[in-house]
Design a protein around this motif. Structure first.
Motif, PDB file in Angstrom:
ATOM      1  N   ILE A  64      -2.204  17.301   7.419  1.00 50.14           N
ATOM      2  CA  ILE A  64      -1.588  16.313   8.355  1.00 50.14           C
ATOM      3  C   ILE A  64      -0.149  16.722   8.326  1.00 50.14           C
ATOM      4  O   ILE A  64       0.335  17.471   7.550  1.00 50.14           O
ATOM      5  N   THR A  65       0.874  16.000   8.868  1.00 49.96           N
ATOM      6  CA  THR A  65       2.273  16.166   8.969  1.00 49.96           C
ATOM      7  C   THR A  65       2.816  15.336   7.653  1.00 49.96           C
ATOM      8  O   THR A  65       2.348  14.321   7.422  1.00 49.96           O
ATOM      9  N   ASP A  66       4.147  15.878   6.983  1.00 44.94           N
ATOM     10  CA  ASP A  66       4.615  15.135   6.048  1.00 44.94           C
ATOM     11  C   ASP A  66       5.234  13.855   6.601  1.00 44.94           C
ATOM     12  O   ASP A  66       5.360  12.978   6.017  1.00 44.94           O
ATOM     13  N   ARG A  67       5.400  13.763   7.994  1.00 40.07           N
ATOM     14  CA  ARG A  67       5.827  12.667   8.794  1.00 40.07           C
ATOM     15  C   ARG A  67       4.656  11.580   8.691  1.00 40.07           C
ATOM     16  O   ARG A  67       5.236  10.293   8.476  1.00 40.07           O
ATOM     17  N   ALA A  68       3.551  11.689   8.827  1.00 41.71           N
ATOM     18  CA  ALA A  68       2.652  10.772   8.772  1.00 41.71           C
ATOM     19  C   ALA A  68       2.350  10.222   7.483  1.00 41.71           C
ATOM     20  O   ALA A  68       2.261   8.924   7.147  1.00 41.71           O
ATOM     21  N   VAL A  69       2.709  11.048   6.242  1.00 48.12           N
ATOM     22  CA  VAL A  69       2.954  10.495   4.919  1.00 48.12           C
ATOM     23  C   VAL A  69       3.978   9.612   4.716  1.00 48.12           C
ATOM     24  O   VAL A  69       3.794   8.734   4.156  1.00 48.12           O
ATOM     25  N   SER A  70       5.091   9.961   5.341  1.00 44.82           N
ATOM     26  CA  SER A  70       6.220   9.182   5.131  1.00 44.82           C
ATOM     27  C   SER A  70       5.941   7.894   5.560  1.00 44.82           C
ATOM     28  O   SER A  70       6.483   6.886   5.250  1.00 44.82           O
ATOM     29  N   LYS A  71       5.452   7.685   6.875  1.00 44.06           N
ATOM     30  CA  LYS A  71       4.886   6.448   7.463  1.00 44.06           C
ATOM     31  C   LYS A  71       4.149   5.832   6.667  1.00 44.06           C
ATOM     32  O   LYS A  71       4.152   4.239   6.763  1.00 44.06           O
ATOM     33  N   TRP A  72       3.270   6.281   5.880  1.00 44.54           N
ATOM     34  CA  TRP A  72       2.276   5.385   5.065  1.00 44.54           C
ATOM     35  C   TRP A  72       3.210   4.731   4.004  1.00 44.54           C
ATOM     36  O   TRP A  72       3.009   3.738   3.746  1.00 44.54           O
ATOM     37  N   GLU A  73       4.087   5.534   3.448  1.00 43.01           N
ATOM     38  CA  GLU A  73       4.630   5.100   2.124  1.00 43.01           C
ATOM     39  C   GLU A  73       5.768   4.098   2.459  1.00 43.01           C
ATOM     40  O   GLU A  73       6.178   3.397   1.756  1.00 43.01           O
ATOM     41  N   ILE A 102       0.996  -1.357  -0.127  1.00 46.21           N
ATOM     42  CA  ILE A 102       0.113   0.061  -0.006  1.00 46.21           C
ATOM     43  C   ILE A 102       0.792   1.214  -0.017  1.00 46.21           C
ATOM     44  O   ILE A 102       0.659   2.374  -0.577  1.00 46.21           O
ATOM     45  N   GLY A 103       1.838   1.315   0.690  1.00 43.09           N
ATOM     46  CA  GLY A 103       2.906   2.213   0.774  1.00 43.09           C
ATOM     47  C   GLY A 103       3.481   2.676  -0.475  1.00 43.09           C
ATOM     48  O   GLY A 103       3.574   3.899  -0.935  1.00 43.09           O
ATOM     49  N   THR A 104       3.804   1.496  -1.111  1.00 40.55           N
ATOM     50  CA  THR A 104       4.415   1.821  -2.728  1.00 40.55           C
ATOM     51  C   THR A 104       3.530   2.306  -3.485  1.00 40.55           C
ATOM     52  O   THR A 104       4.026   3.029  -4.419  1.00 40.55           O
ATOM     53  N   PHE A 105       2.316   1.858  -3.410  1.00 35.46           N
ATOM     54  CA  PHE A 105       1.202   2.211  -4.490  1.00 35.46           C
ATOM     55  C   PHE A 105       1.087   3.817  -4.058  1.00 35.46           C
ATOM     56  O   PHE A 105       0.721   4.659  -4.899  1.00 35.46           O
ATOM     57  N   ILE A 106       1.018   4.325  -2.833  1.00 37.14           N
ATOM     58  CA  ILE A 106       0.685   5.739  -2.393  1.00 37.14           C
ATOM     59  C   ILE A 106       1.788   6.563  -3.075  1.00 37.14           C
ATOM     60  O   ILE A 106       1.581   7.515  -3.600  1.00 37.14           O
ATOM     61  N   THR A 107       3.048   5.954  -2.926  1.00 35.65           N
ATOM     62  CA  THR A 107       4.361   6.754  -3.410  1.00 35.65           C
ATOM     63  C   THR A 107       4.230   6.805  -5.000  1.00 35.65           C
ATOM     64  O   THR A 107       4.663   8.127  -5.445  1.00 35.65           O
ATOM     65  N   GLU A 108       3.850   5.857  -5.749  1.00 34.72           N
ATOM     66  CA  GLU A 108       3.752   5.732  -7.098  1.00 34.72           C
ATOM     67  C   GLU A 108       2.708   6.994  -7.663  1.00 34.72           C
ATOM     68  O   GLU A 108       2.801   7.568  -8.419  1.00 34.72           O
TER      69      GLU A 108
END
Length: 265
Positions: free
Chosen positions: A30-39, A6-12
Motif C-alpha cells: 500500500i502507500t505510506d500515506r495510508a499508513v500515515s492516516k492510520w497512525e 489505535i493509530g498510536t498503538f500502530i505507531t508504537e
C-alpha cells in the motif's frame, strides 16, 4: 473504537519492530500515506490488510481494534507467535507452493493433450496449441503466487514481454496471420492502459479516486480499441463503442463525486 488510540498503538508497534512508515507500507503493498492516516487516526486498516498488518506487528486483531494489549497480557516472544502470526505464516506458506502446484497442474494437462494427440493423430498436431498456451499462462500467473510483494508488477512485466511472442507462435500454429497482427495491436493498447492503472493504484491505493481515474483510462482504451479494429477492418458492431465509453465516463463521474463528498464530511 478509538481511532486515535489505535493509530498510536500502530505507531508504537511499528517503531518496536524497527520499521518506517514506508517500509511497513511496502510490506503491505500500500502507500505510506495510508499508513500515515492510520497512525494519525484519520482512517482504519480495511479487512483485506488487517490480518497481514497484525502479523507484521506481532499483535492480534482484538489488540489492534482495542488500541492496546489486554491488561496483564505479556508480550509474546518471536518464538511463540499468536493466532494472527500463525494465520499469516500459513498464508505465505500456501503462496510459496502456489507456483509449483500451478506448474504441475498445467504440465499434467499438457501431457494428457500430447498423449491423446499422438494416439489419435499419430503425431503432434493440435496439442501444440494447449502446450504453448499453458506455458504462457504459467509465466503470467506465477509471479502473484510466488512473490509476497511485486506479484502484480511481475505479471504485468511478463505480459509485456511474452504476449507478442505467444501470439506469433499461435498464429503460426493456426496459420492465421490476423491472430498476430490484430492481437499485437490489442496487446500494445492494453499495456498502455494497464501500466498507468497499476501506477495509480500503487500510489493512491484502493480509493474512489483511483477507481475514477481507472474508468477514464478504460474509456480511452475502449475508444482506441474500437478505432484500431475499424482500421484493421475488424470493428465490433456499431454502437458498442459509444455506449461503453458513456457508461465508463458516468462511472468515473460517480467515483469523483463520491470522493469529494467523503472529503467534505
Amino acid at each position: 473504537m478509538d481511532q486515535s488510540r489505535i493509530g498510536t498503538f500502530i505507531t508504537e508497534r511499528r517503531r518496536e519492530k524497527g520499521l518506517t512508515q514506508a517500509q511497513l507500507a511496502e510490506r503491505l503493498n500500500i502507500t505510506d500515506r495510508a499508513v500515515s492516516k492510520w497512525e494519525t487516526g484519520k482512517s482504519l486498516p480495511d479487512t483485506s490488510t488487517m490480518l497481514e498488518l497484525c502479523g507484521i506487528l506481532g499483535i492480534t486483531a482484538d489488540e489492534l481494534l482495542s488500541g492496546g494489549r489486554a491488561a496483564g497480557e505479556p508480550k509474546r516472544s518471536p518464538a511463540s507467535p499468536g493466532p494472527a502470526e500463525r494465520r499469516f505464516s500459513l498464508r505465505t506458506g500456501r503462496g510459496r507452493w502456489g507456483a509449483p502446484l500451478l506448474g504441475g497442474s498445467l504440465l499434467t494437462g499438457v501431457l494428457v493433450c500430447l498423449i491423446c494427440d499422438t494416439a489419435l493423430s499419430g503425431g503432434l498436431t493440435w496439442s501444440r496449441i494447449p502446450a504453448l498456451s499453458a506455458a504462457y499462462a504459467w509465466v503470467l500467473l506465477s509471479p502473484p503466487l510466488a512473490l509476497k510483494q511485486g506479484g502484480a508488477a511481475g505479471s504485468l512485466l511478463a505480459l509485456s514481454l511474452f504476449t507478442v511472442p505467444y501470439l506469433y507462435g499461435l498464429s503460426r500454429l493456426l496459420s492465421v496471420r490476423e491472430v498476430f497482427t490484430v492481437g499485437t495491436v490489442m496487446t500494445a493498447l492494453s499495456l498502455l492502459f494497464l501500466w498507468p492503472v497499476y501506477a495509480v493504484f500503487r500510489r493512491a491505493g484502493r480509493t474512489s479516486a483511483a477507481l475514477g481515474i481507472t474508468c477514464l483510462l478504460l474509456a480511452g482504451l475502449t475508444a482506441s480499441i474500437h478505432g484500431a479494429l475499424f482500421l484493421l477492418r475488424a470493428a465490433p458492431p456499431a454502437g458498442w463503442n459509444g455506449w461503453s465509453v458513456l457508461l465508463l465516463l458516468l462511472t468515473a463521474a460517480v467515483c469523483f463525486t463520491w470522493r469529494r463528498g467523503g472529503e467534505k464530511q
